[in-house]
Design an enzyme around this catalytic site. Structure first.
Site, PDB file in Angstrom:
ATOM      1  N   ALA A  61      49.814  60.277  21.841  1.00  0.00           N
ATOM      2  CA  ALA A  61      51.082  61.819  21.898  1.00  0.00           C
ATOM      3  C   ALA A  61      50.382  62.777  22.320  1.00  0.00           C
ATOM      4  O   ALA A  61      49.235  62.613  22.507  1.00  0.00           O
ATOM      5  CB  ALA A  61      51.697  62.729  21.149  1.00  0.00           C
ATOM      6  N   GLY A 100      49.457  57.891  18.826  1.00  0.00           N
ATOM      7  CA  GLY A 100      50.675  57.104  19.614  1.00  0.00           C
ATOM      8  C   GLY A 100      50.844  55.484  20.067  1.00  0.00           C
ATOM      9  O   GLY A 100      51.624  54.885  20.919  1.00  0.00           O
ATOM     10  N   GLU A 103      50.152  52.997  17.399  1.00  0.00           N
ATOM     11  CA  GLU A 103      51.767  53.098  17.278  1.00  0.00           C
ATOM     12  C   GLU A 103      52.760  52.310  18.002  1.00  0.00           C
ATOM     13  O   GLU A 103      53.326  51.330  18.279  1.00  0.00           O
ATOM     14  CB  GLU A 103      52.719  54.509  16.907  1.00  0.00           C
ATOM     15  CG  GLU A 103      51.818  54.941  15.863  1.00  0.00           C
ATOM     16  CD  GLU A 103      52.250  56.403  15.180  1.00  0.00           C
ATOM     17  OE1 GLU A 103      52.115  57.260  16.296  1.00  0.00           O
ATOM     18  OE2 GLU A 103      52.807  56.600  14.540  1.00  0.00           O
ATOM     19  N   GLU A 123      45.692  61.247  13.808  1.00  0.00           N
ATOM     20  CA  GLU A 123      46.938  62.414  13.746  1.00  0.00           C
ATOM     21  C   GLU A 123      46.703  63.040  12.856  1.00  0.00           C
ATOM     22  O   GLU A 123      46.318  64.676  12.692  1.00  0.00           O
ATOM     23  CB  GLU A 123      47.824  61.747  13.086  1.00  0.00           C
ATOM     24  CG  GLU A 123      49.113  61.310  14.674  1.00  0.00           C
ATOM     25  CD  GLU A 123      48.773  59.964  14.437  1.00  0.00           C
ATOM     26  OE1 GLU A 123      47.495  59.236  14.793  1.00  0.00           O
ATOM     27  OE2 GLU A 123      49.503  59.000  15.962  1.00  0.00           O
TER      28      GLU A 123
HETATM   29  C1  3H9 Z   1      49.806  62.058  17.945  1.00  0.00           C
HETATM   30  O1  3H9 Z   1      49.891  60.818  18.562  1.00  0.00           O
HETATM   31  C2  3H9 Z   1      51.598  61.774  17.495  1.00  0.00           C
HETATM   32  C3  3H9 Z   1      51.941  60.237  17.298  1.00  0.00           C
HETATM   33  O2  3H9 Z   1      51.805  59.782  15.836  1.00  0.00           O
HETATM   34  C4  3H9 Z   1      53.563  61.170  16.592  1.00  0.00           C
HETATM   35  C5  3H9 Z   1      54.178  61.840  17.527  1.00  0.00           C
HETATM   36  C6  3H9 Z   1      55.823  61.322  16.956  1.00  0.00           C
HETATM   37  N1  3H9 Z   1      47.362  65.062  24.693  1.00  0.00           N
HETATM   38  O3  3H9 Z   1      38.731  64.396  25.167  1.00  0.00           O
HETATM   39  P1  3H9 Z   1      38.080  64.775  26.148  1.00  0.00           P
HETATM   40  C7  3H9 Z   1      42.922  66.262  27.441  1.00  0.00           C
HETATM   41  S1  3H9 Z   1      49.344  63.199  17.923  1.00  0.00           S
HETATM   42  C8  3H9 Z   1      46.521  65.720  25.409  1.00  0.00           C
HETATM   43  O4  3H9 Z   1      37.319  65.854  27.049  1.00  0.00           O
HETATM   44  P2  3H9 Z   1      37.522  62.065  26.442  1.00  0.00           P
HETATM   45  C9  3H9 Z   1      42.226  67.027  26.405  1.00  0.00           C
HETATM   46  O5  3H9 Z   1      42.591  68.306  25.843  1.00  0.00           O
HETATM   47  C10 3H9 Z   1      47.891  62.404  18.958  1.00  0.00           C
HETATM   48  N2  3H9 Z   1      45.142  65.793  26.157  1.00  0.00           N
HETATM   49  O6  3H9 Z   1      38.126  63.019  27.066  1.00  0.00           O
HETATM   50  C11 3H9 Z   1      40.706  66.913  28.133  1.00  0.00           C
HETATM   51  O7  3H9 Z   1      41.770  67.751  28.935  1.00  0.00           O
HETATM   52  P3  3H9 Z   1      40.719  69.190  29.277  1.00  0.00           P
HETATM   53  C12 3H9 Z   1      46.790  61.341  18.676  1.00  0.00           C
HETATM   54  C13 3H9 Z   1      44.655  65.448  25.602  1.00  0.00           C
HETATM   55  O8  3H9 Z   1      36.621  61.144  26.923  1.00  0.00           O
HETATM   56  C14 3H9 Z   1      40.763  66.166  28.464  1.00  0.00           C
HETATM   57  O9  3H9 Z   1      42.290  65.126  27.741  1.00  0.00           O
HETATM   58  N3  3H9 Z   1      45.440  61.177  19.647  1.00  0.00           N
HETATM   59  C15 3H9 Z   1      45.007  64.244  24.672  1.00  0.00           C
HETATM   60  O10 3H9 Z   1      35.213  62.273  25.421  1.00  0.00           O
HETATM   61  C16 3H9 Z   1      39.708  64.910  27.859  1.00  0.00           C
HETATM   62  O11 3H9 Z   1      39.289  64.592  27.125  1.00  0.00           O
HETATM   63  C17 3H9 Z   1      44.554  61.618  19.134  1.00  0.00           C
HETATM   64  O12 3H9 Z   1      44.418  62.219  18.132  1.00  0.00           O
HETATM   65  C18 3H9 Z   1      46.345  64.127  24.132  1.00  0.00           C
HETATM   66  N4  3H9 Z   1      46.531  63.067  23.222  1.00  0.00           N
HETATM   67  O13 3H9 Z   1      38.335  61.636  24.705  1.00  0.00           O
HETATM   68  C19 3H9 Z   1      43.669  61.333  20.539  1.00  0.00           C
HETATM   69  N5  3H9 Z   1      44.003  63.223  24.584  1.00  0.00           N
HETATM   70  O14 3H9 Z   1      40.020  67.516  30.752  1.00  0.00           O
HETATM   71  C20 3H9 Z   1      42.991  62.711  21.123  1.00  0.00           C
HETATM   72  C21 3H9 Z   1      42.860  63.883  25.529  1.00  0.00           C
HETATM   73  O15 3H9 Z   1      41.568  70.018  29.964  1.00  0.00           O
HETATM   74  N6  3H9 Z   1      42.582  62.536  22.152  1.00  0.00           N
HETATM   75  N7  3H9 Z   1      43.858  65.078  25.761  1.00  0.00           N
HETATM   76  O16 3H9 Z   1      39.989  69.715  28.878  1.00  0.00           O
HETATM   77  C22 3H9 Z   1      41.189  62.347  21.541  1.00  0.00           C
HETATM   78  O17 3H9 Z   1      40.097  62.235  20.996  1.00  0.00           O
HETATM   79  C23 3H9 Z   1      39.703  62.241  22.913  1.00  0.00           C
HETATM   80  O18 3H9 Z   1      40.906  63.423  24.286  1.00  0.00           O
HETATM   81  C24 3H9 Z   1      39.742  60.887  23.556  1.00  0.00           C
HETATM   82  C25 3H9 Z   1      39.192  60.654  25.440  1.00  0.00           C
HETATM   83  C26 3H9 Z   1      38.744  59.678  23.083  1.00  0.00           C
HETATM   84  C27 3H9 Z   1      40.941  60.088  24.125  1.00  0.00           C
END
Ligand code: 3H9
Length: 719
Positions: A61, A100, A103, A123
């Site tokens: 998400a 998400g 999911e 999450e």
């Molecule tokens: C969810 O899914 C809830 C659902 O279950 C239910 C809903 C009803 N959204 O980390 P990086 C941005 S909760 C928005 O440096 P990497 C991040 O801020 C979500 N932005 O890269 C950064 O921005 P900026 C569950 C996001 O390659 C840029 O992307 N998911 C999101 O080292 C690059 O990120 C998570 O918890 C996002 N979801 O790692 C995953 N994700 O360039 C969270 C990233 O402006 N994300 N950004 O600074 C991560 O763990 C890592 O970002 C990921 C990439 C492994 C994906």
């Protein structure tokens, strides 16, 4: 935001398009619904593949949307539409499928992943639970125990483990979308009833109640007051005990509670703060995006004590060539063995080959002549470090970056030992250096932007969360910690016990209270530092009280314990007693209590009742106040930097966001009022005087933490 095409004649391809991680924002969710309709109404299409643009399936998400007004179709409904489709839906997972994103994949009828893909439901790390059916589908697919593990820890699994657990049907080393299209063709026309996970019964282990009871206990212990892990267990319990539709309702209910909690706000703030600190800036205007790191191929480490060994391991794990220098032969032999063991254990854990061949050892400092960067990690003693820096200046090739691993010494003084002070930068690692995530990168007034960029880049390669900070006594972390420790000592003088102080801090969420932590790290460490600062000895001839040093209130309690040989766990006695030297289990020590009583009697102190609230306010607000001073002086660029340092280096409870975020949550006016109160009660503690930045923030209406920088705005020239 989602693109549709038809490939190989009969396969519909939906591509998620929202760089950088294809997060499921409203437009993407809307796009999926529309493209799905297209695919299902296209009579030539027999099956559908969902993939993500640029080799990333989906990062979940869109966290940036949290807290905004909800628009677009809810993710739960989008996933139900996918699962209900009457043509086989295949998820082609490359890069990541997280939250998400996973999911969404679980709503598909088949899942294929690239061997390097990572999957997970993280999450819980954001203070939430997988609320788009994840808590209901995953246990139905892989069983309750495995689902509990993934959902309550948020850990990522690589494709091979996902296959073993049954999360994906196939793993490929080839082009994932091509392999997914083949799979889609092979299953076209096959019945789908047995592929809809929401219709699966949830396998119930015979000892279901005991299993959840045990899990709840484990999670509560680990969570230290965080509520999301507990809600995750409750949601999985619903999957195991309720029909799917009721389980989904329960999932939603629990999510609403979490979503509106301060903890989720704190954890999401931390997510963005962790990323924001890599975009560093200094008061003189140097910035991450205009400063290019120098090329680093070979790194030298000088001094192979505990810190040097950990740093060597962390460097070798990056694949860089390392030359490790230790002039004492015996220490060098011991270090070789210890470093090899650490590398082998780490490699075993990560399932990779150990990088022992990356390190060459030498007793001779000449061996570093061709290093591009040197990390000096000798004992924390200014005279010794200065001597080493003079040697480095003579031995190193021109242009070598010179870094010092120090927890508090003046980086600028060391820089002045060299001909190129612009190449000198501090790298404050935390012990054990190959494990702890935090790195403070300390720039002095003469450090070049390139040297900062190089140290930050090296920290990133080493897997650290690196924060650039200005040069001052103790930098950010230890400068604030000093006041926290001091307040704890003062509380003992006034009537508290180590047990009471520790309990208050542990209930707040610290893994260990200040006294148990001191016992673990060794009381002699701080004693040596205080002696170095001339604080550890009373000048009896001047007739000064033992409780006043340099004109301010001082508590010699820690010094008195050290004089008795009580160094903490290592000697079996400190603020607590242990069954043996090196023992781990702390128990109350009657000796310590009577020692405190006679100390108070000797100094005419009358013990009073102290409650948990006072412990928290005195210890935490003193530290927060110093945080405001650090911001005002430009030592840290923003509150996020301080909070990241505290969470990753000092075990500050993550669900409380960090000390500055906590101040924002408590309310700045309240923090100010309490500091004024304590300052009046303790006029001999000057640092309790509220910082002028805190006053200015309160005067400007206590803006939220994201807007503090606007008030801080103050010209500096540090670089
Ligand atoms: C969810 O899914 C809830 C659902 O279950 C239910 C809903 C009803 N959204 O980390 P990086 C941005 S909760 C928005 O440096 P990497 C991040 O801020 C979500 N932005 O890269 C950064 O921005 P900026 C569950 C996001 O390659 C840029 O992307 N998911 C999101 O080292 C690059 O990120 C998570 O918890 C996002 N979801 O790692 C995953 N994700 O360039 C969270 C990233 O402006 N994300 N950004 O600074 C991560 O763990 C890592 O970002 C990921 C990439 C492994 C994906």
């Amino acid at each position: 935001m989602a693109q549709y095409s038809r490939v190989s004649g009969t396969v519909g391809l939906i591509t998620l398009q929202n760089p950088p991680v294809n997060a499921l924002c409203a437009a993407v969710r809307q796009g999926i619904v529309e493209m799905l309709k297209k695919a299902l109404s296209d009579s030539k299409v027999k099956s559908v593949v969902i993939c993500g643009q640029n080799g990333i399936f989906c990062g979940g998400a869109d966290i940036k949307e949290f807290g905004m007004n909800m628009s677009g179709p809810p993710l739960v409904q989008v996933i139900h539409a996918i699962e209900d489709a009457n043509k086989p839906m295949v998820a082609a997972i490359e890069g990541v499928a997280l939250g998400g994103g996973l999911e969404l994949a679980l709503g598909c009828h088949y899942r294929i992943a690239h061997s390097k893909a990572r999957l997970g439901l993280p999450e819980v790390i954001l203070g939430l639970l997988p609320a788009a059916g994840g808590t209901q589908r995953l246990p139905r697919l892989i069983g309750v125990p495995a689902a509990l593990d993934l959902i309550t820890t948020g850990r990522h699994v690589i494709a091979a483990e996902a296959l073993q657990l049954g999360i994906v049907d196939q793993v490929t080393d080839h082009k994932t979308v091509d392999a997914a299209v083949k799979l889609a063709q092979s299953v076209a026309g096959k019945p789908l009833d047995a592929r809809r996970i929401s219709t699966y019964p949830c396998a119930r282990p015979s000892d279901l109640d005991a299993l959840f009871e045990g899990e709840m206990q484990k999670v509560r212990q680990r969570a230290r007051g965080a509520i999301a892990p507990v809600a995750c267990v409750q949601a999985v319990q619903a999957a195991a005990t309720l029909p799917y539709t009721q389980g989904i309702e329960r999932e939603k209910e629990l999510m609403v509670t979490l979503f509106t909690s301060g903890q989720a706000r704190a954890l999401q703030y931390l997510f963005f703060s962790q990323r924001a600190v890599s975009k560093w800036s200094t008061p003189s205007g140097a910035r991450w995006d205009t400063s290019k790191p120098g090329p680093i191929h070979k790194v030298a480490v000088i001094g192979l004590g505990t810190m040097g060994r950990g740093i060597t391991v962390a460097l070798a794990q990056t694949g860089l060539s390392v030359v490790a220098v230790e002039t004492q032969e015996k220490q060098l032999m011991g270090a070789k063995k210890a470093v090899s063991n650490m590398l082998e254990q780490g490699a075993k854990r990560r399932g990779v080959a150990p990088t022992l061949d990356k390190i060459s050892y030498s007793p001779n400092i000449q061996a570093i002549a061709d290093a591009d960067l040197v990390i000096e990690a000798v004992f924390e003693d200014m005279a010794l470090k200065k001597q080493v820096f003079q040697q480095l200046a003579a031995v190193c090739k021109p242009g070598t970056f010179l870094c010092t691993n120090t927890s508090s010494l003046d980086v600028d003084q060391l820089a002045s030992q060299t001909r190129s002070p612009e190449l000198v930068v501090g790298m404050h690692f935390f012990a054990p250096a190959h494990v702890m995530k935090l790195l403070e990168v300390v720039y002095g007034p003469r450090t070049s932007p390139q040297a900062v960029a190089t140290a930050m880049e090296l920290g990133k390669k080493m897997g650290k969360v690196s924060v650039a900070v200005g040069n001052c006594q103790g930098f950010v972390g230890n400068r604030m910690l000093k006041l926290y420790l001091e307040q704890a000592f003062f509380l003992l003088e006034e009537g508290a016990t180590p047990e009471l102080v520790d309990r208050a801090l542990e209930e707040f969420g610290f893994a260990m209270g200040v006294f148990r932590m001191s016992d673990l790290s060794g009381l002699d460490v701080g004693w040596k530092v205080r002696k170095g600062l001339m604080l550890g000895e009373t000048d009896v001839s001047s007739g000064q009280s033992a409780r006043i040093r340099q004109g301010c209130r001082y508590s010699p309690l820690g010094d008195l314990l050290c004089e008795q040989g009580r160094f903490g766990q290592k000697t079996g006695q400190g603020w607590y007693q242990y069954d043996k030297p090196g023992g781990r289990v702390a128990s109350s020590d009657p000796w310590l209590h009577s020692f405190l009583e006679s100390y108070r009697a000797k100094h005419g102190l009358v013990a009073r009742h102290i409650d948990h609230q006072e412990v928290l306010e005195r210890c935490l607000y003193a530290m927060i106040n110093e945080g405001f001073r650090i911001l005002e002086e430009g030592i840290a660029a923003g509150p996020e930097d301080i909070d990241v340092i505290y969470v990753f280096g000092y075990s500050w409870p993550r669900h409380r966001g960090g000390p500055m975020f906590y101040a924002d949550m408590v309310g700045l006016a309240k923090v100010l009022e309490r500091l004024e109160h304590y300052q009046q009660a303790h006029p001999d503690v000057p640092y309790l005087q509220p910082c002028s930045l805190l006053r200015r923030l309160v005067a400007s209406g206590s803006p939220p933490i994201q807007r503090w920088r606007e008030v801080i705005k103050k010209p500096h020239s540090q670089l």
